[in-house]
Each structure stands twice: as C-alpha cells, then as structure tokens.
Design a protein around this motif. Structure first.
Motif, PDB file in Angstrom:
ATOM      1  N   ALA A 299     -33.910 -50.526 -85.663  1.00 61.20           N
ATOM      2  CA  ALA A 299     -33.992 -50.251 -87.099  1.00 61.20           C
ATOM      3  C   ALA A 299     -34.475 -48.828 -87.369  1.00 61.20           C
ATOM      4  N   ARG A 300     -35.088 -48.181 -86.378  1.00 63.06           N
ATOM      5  CA  ARG A 300     -35.579 -46.814 -86.565  1.00 63.06           C
ATOM      6  C   ARG A 300     -34.480 -45.771 -86.351  1.00 63.06           C
ATOM      7  N   TYR A 301     -33.289 -46.188 -86.074  1.00 68.77           N
ATOM      8  CA  TYR A 301     -32.203 -45.247 -85.780  1.00 68.77           C
ATOM      9  C   TYR A 301     -31.981 -44.266 -86.928  1.00 68.77           C
ATOM     10  N   HIS A 302     -32.300 -44.698 -88.153  1.00 68.85           N
ATOM     11  CA  HIS A 302     -32.082 -43.832 -89.311  1.00 68.85           C
ATOM     12  C   HIS A 302     -32.978 -42.597 -89.298  1.00 68.85           C
ATOM     13  N   LYS A 303     -34.056 -42.622 -88.520  1.00 59.85           N
ATOM     14  CA  LYS A 303     -35.009 -41.513 -88.530  1.00 59.85           C
ATOM     15  C   LYS A 303     -34.439 -40.250 -87.889  1.00 59.85           C
ATOM     16  N   ASP A 304     -33.901 -40.376 -86.668  1.00 59.28           N
ATOM     17  CA  ASP A 304     -33.341 -39.187 -86.016  1.00 59.28           C
ATOM     18  C   ASP A 304     -32.153 -39.511 -85.104  1.00 59.28           C
ATOM     19  N   GLY A 305     -31.881 -40.812 -84.910  1.00 59.09           N
ATOM     20  CA  GLY A 305     -30.748 -41.193 -84.069  1.00 59.09           C
ATOM     21  C   GLY A 305     -30.938 -40.889 -82.603  1.00 59.09           C
ATOM     22  N   SER A 306     -32.163 -40.601 -82.191  1.00 62.53           N
ATOM     23  CA  SER A 306     -32.396 -40.056 -80.852  1.00 62.53           C
ATOM     24  C   SER A 306     -32.021 -40.999 -79.716  1.00 62.53           C
ATOM     25  N   GLU A 307     -32.101 -42.325 -79.946  1.00 64.86           N
ATOM     26  CA  GLU A 307     -31.830 -43.234 -78.826  1.00 64.86           C
ATOM     27  C   GLU A 307     -30.355 -43.288 -78.421  1.00 64.86           C
ATOM     28  N   ILE A 308     -29.466 -42.966 -79.381  1.00 66.32           N
ATOM     29  CA  ILE A 308     -28.031 -42.970 -79.063  1.00 66.32           C
ATOM     30  C   ILE A 308     -27.393 -41.750 -79.720  1.00 66.32           C
ATOM     31  N   LEU A 309     -27.157 -40.707 -78.932  1.00 62.66           N
ATOM     32  CA  LEU A 309     -26.496 -39.501 -79.430  1.00 62.66           C
ATOM     33  C   LEU A 309     -25.155 -39.315 -78.728  1.00 62.66           C
ATOM     34  N   ILE A 310     -24.236 -38.685 -79.442  1.00 63.59           N
ATOM     35  CA  ILE A 310     -22.899 -38.437 -78.901  1.00 63.59           C
ATOM     36  C   ILE A 310     -22.724 -36.942 -78.708  1.00 63.59           C
ATOM     37  N   ALA A 311     -22.386 -36.532 -77.479  1.00 63.72           N
ATOM     38  CA  ALA A 311     -22.189 -35.115 -77.174  1.00 63.72           C
ATOM     39  C   ALA A 311     -20.944 -34.590 -77.890  1.00 63.72           C
ATOM     40  N   GLN A 312     -21.000 -33.311 -78.300  1.00 61.41           N
ATOM     41  CA  GLN A 312     -19.867 -32.660 -78.963  1.00 61.41           C
ATOM     42  C   GLN A 312     -19.642 -31.280 -78.349  1.00 61.41           C
ATOM     43  N   GLU A 313     -18.405 -30.852 -78.266  1.00 62.78           N
ATOM     44  CA  GLU A 313     -18.088 -29.544 -77.710  1.00 62.78           C
ATOM     45  C   GLU A 313     -18.507 -28.442 -78.681  1.00 62.78           C
ATOM     46  N   GLU A 314     -19.266 -27.495 -78.154  1.00 57.02           N
ATOM     47  CA  GLU A 314     -19.704 -26.322 -78.915  1.00 57.02           C
ATOM     48  C   GLU A 314     -20.444 -26.695 -80.199  1.00 57.02           C
ATOM     49  N   LYS A 315     -21.100 -27.833 -80.183  1.00 55.97           N
ATOM     50  CA  LYS A 315     -21.897 -28.284 -81.319  1.00 55.97           C
ATOM     51  C   LYS A 315     -23.115 -29.025 -80.797  1.00 55.97           C
TER      52      LYS A 315
END
Length: 384
Positions: A299-315
């Motif tokens: 439920a804390r995912y809304h704070k910063d999303g840190s537990e599940i992040l998706i890598a992006q090219e040049e971002k």
C-alpha cells in the motif's frame, strides 16, 4: 424524521435532466435525487440477493476492491452481501460490480446478513489481547472464541460463522499471521474456528506462479463439520500458470512521463540504498527484471514506487502505472479504476492475487460438490 444533508456534484447534462424532471413532476430537485437514490438502492439490494444460474452463494467481507469477489464469481458463485469500510475502495467496488458495500462490519448484526454457502474474508490482522484469557485460565474458567477474539475484526468473522453456519469459508492474510505474537494469534484463530465446529486447513502460498510478483499470503479454508462430519480432507492442489508469467507480460509500451522518477527522487533512492548497503542491510529500491518477477507491491507504493521500478533507456527509472499494478495482481484489463493514482496504488497494494484466489475457490467448490453429492447419495439409499 431526521434528515441529513448530502452535497452531490453532477455534470451539466445530468443537472438539466434533473431540472426537467423536477418541473414535470412538481418536485424539488432534492426530492427527485432522494427518490432516485432510494429506488436505486432498493433495486440494487434486490438484485444482489437474487441467485440466477449460479452454483453457490457467498459473502465478501473486508472486500477491498473486489479481488476475492472476481475469483468466486468466476468459480460459479453469486455474491449476496459485501462489506468494506474504506470510501475510496467502496467507490472502485461500486464502479466494477454496481453494488455499494456495507460500511463498518462491526456495526452490522450477523442475523441481518443473507444466508450464504461460503464466507470469504481478507480480514486485517490485529493484536489479540490475552490478558483476560490468562486471568480466566488462572481461575479455572473456560474461555471461548468470544473471550479470545473480542475487539478484533476476526471476531466479526467468527460471530457471522456462528450465526449463519455456511458450508465453508476462505480467509486470507499476510504470511506473518502464523508467527504474530510468537504464534499465539494464529493459535487463537485455529482454536476459535475449531470451537465453531469447522475443520480448517491452511497454507502459505506465493502468488508468483500466477503473476510476476513474489507475494506470499496465508490462506485458511474451512468446512462445516455439522454438515459434513469429522472426516474431512482438503488439499491445496494448485494448478499454476504455464508458462510462468514474467514482468514484460504486464508492462505497457507507452507510459506518460509523470511516472518517471524525478532527478531529486532518483538521487535520494540511490543514496538511501548505498547507505544501507554500506551498513550491511538489504534495504533499497528494486529494478524489476523484464523476464523475472517483482518484489511484493504494498500500500506504500504510492509514496515513491521504490520496491518495483522499471528501467528506461536514457531516462530515470519509472514506477508502474495503476493499470500495470492491476495486472500485477491479476485483475482483468476491463477492471475500472475510477480513483486517483494515489488511491489506486493503495488499493492494488492491499489487494489479492486474483488468479491464485480463483484457483483456491475452484478447489473449495469442487470439494463442496463432492461432499454434497456424498450426502445426497446417502439420503437416497436411506429412502429406498
């Protein structure tokens, strides 16, 4: 009769229709709205209790946004009652099922709940006070589930089981329920269910065989010994998805820039992770591998999303979108998300892995069919 005010905002088009209807019927707009709501609620309750071409009935307690409901609906069930106290979850539930769940279950009389075959509940885990129980034990007095569970939300599950005596139940909770308070909480739960004469079975199951997420939860399934006797057997003989889902299966190709982490937040998360790594701790953000599974969303995912992040090219990395969170929990793509991103993250973080719950629901239904058939055959033989 006391009247309470409710302020409702409506679109211009709907307001014009209300205004026209008000003039045509010589009523105030307030009276028109009150009449419409009363008619709708009455019709909704009637519809909710009708059972048409369904194999069984069930109730949905601590319903959240309806993950358990989807599972039991798909297994041939008809929901005759639901309860959820959070107003935003109620909003999502209503948008998807056309029914407004009751609010605080502690205020609902057990006798007012419709009869049902299966009780379904993802009840919150609360501390169980054992002070009163210990005192009674020292005085040689017997204690029952009412003494042991009073003041917790599990007590409300128990009082409904006692009053309605459904054929079966399925309860869901965090895996730490087993070890909570050195195992005493779980011991009380099993004792209470036994006292209510239900044969209980439990297992900690990881949802990653159904969705690309490591999510361990305990499931407790029980059957009514008053109906089926003492020799009840049940196995969590699950059928995981094949092939096993991976993260790329749930990702959306084009995502709005607002889901990309800001430079400030990304720098903070990297520094935070480095600090704890240096201290020998495992805390930090998690970049989900496209061909792997994610950490547990919370439920804390809304704070910063840190537990599940998706890598992006040049971002900078990005967080999941609410729709991707829905997919991560196994919700169908036609599931409506009528709330803000913040509320959506909280709701999906608190929800269940839908296909896993569906698999267990199917096992419960099959077991009930088997035991009901055995009873019917016995009655037929006695009638001959």
């Amino acid at each position: 009769m006391k009247v309470k005010q409710v302020h409702v905002r409506v679109e211009d088009e709907l307001y014009e229709k209300l205004n026209s209807y008000s003039a045509a019927t010589d009523q105030t707009i307030q009276d028109c709205v009150r009449e419409a709501v009363a008619c709708y609620v009455t019709d909704m309750r009637k519809k909710q209790r009708e059972v048409i071409n369904k194999q069984f009935t069930f109730i949905d307690l601590f319903a959240g946004i309806g993950g358990m409901r989807i599972a039991f609906d798909r297994s041939g069930g008809h929901c005759v009652y639901s309860s959820e106290w959070n107003k935003y979850s109620q909003q999502t539930y209503f948008a998807n099922f056309g029914e407004q769940p009751d609010g605080d279950i502690t205020k609902v009389k057990a006798e007012d709940i419709p009869d049902h075959d299966i009780l379904v509940a993802g009840f919150p885990c609360q501390p169980f006070s054992i002070a009163g129980v210990s005192k009674k034990n020292s005085m040689g007095k017997a204690t029952g589930f009412e003494d042991k569970t009073q003041g917790t939300l599990f007590f409300d599950v128990c009082r409904i089981l006692k009053e309605k005596k459904p054929k079966a139940f399925m309860l869901e909770n965090v895996k730490n329920l087993c070890s909570h308070d050195k195992g005493r909480t779980f011991k009380i739960i099993l004792e209470a269910l036994d006292e209510l004469n239900y044969e209980a079975f439990y297992k900690i199951i990881d949802g990653q065989d159904y969705v690309p997420q490591h999510r361990e939860r305990i499931l407790i399934v029980g059957f009514n010994r008053d109906l089926y006797g003492d020799n009840i057997d049940f196995e969590f003989a699950l059928t995981p998805k094949d092939p096993k889902p991976v993260m790329r299966d749930i990702l959306i190709e084009e995502v709005a820039d607002k889901y990309t982490l800001s430079d400030k937040l990304w720098t903070y998360l990297q520094n935070y992770a480095a600090k704890h790594k240096a201290a020998g701790n495992g805390f930090g953000f998690g970049i989900a591998a496209p061909d792997g599974v994610a950490r547990t969303i919370s439920a804390r995912y809304h704070k910063d999303g840190s537990e599940i992040l998706i890598a992006q090219e040049e971002k900078n990395p990005r967080r999941l979108t609410p729709r991707e969170c829905a997919r991560l929990q196994g919700f169908p793509d036609d599931f409506k998300i009528p709330v803000s991103d913040t509320q959506a993250y909280k709701q999906f973080g608190n929800s269940v892995v839908v296909p896993l719950m569906e698999n267990v629901a199917e096992l419960i239904v099959d077991k009930l069919k088997e035991m009901d058939s055995r009873i019917e055959n016995k009655m037929d033989r006695q009638a001959i």
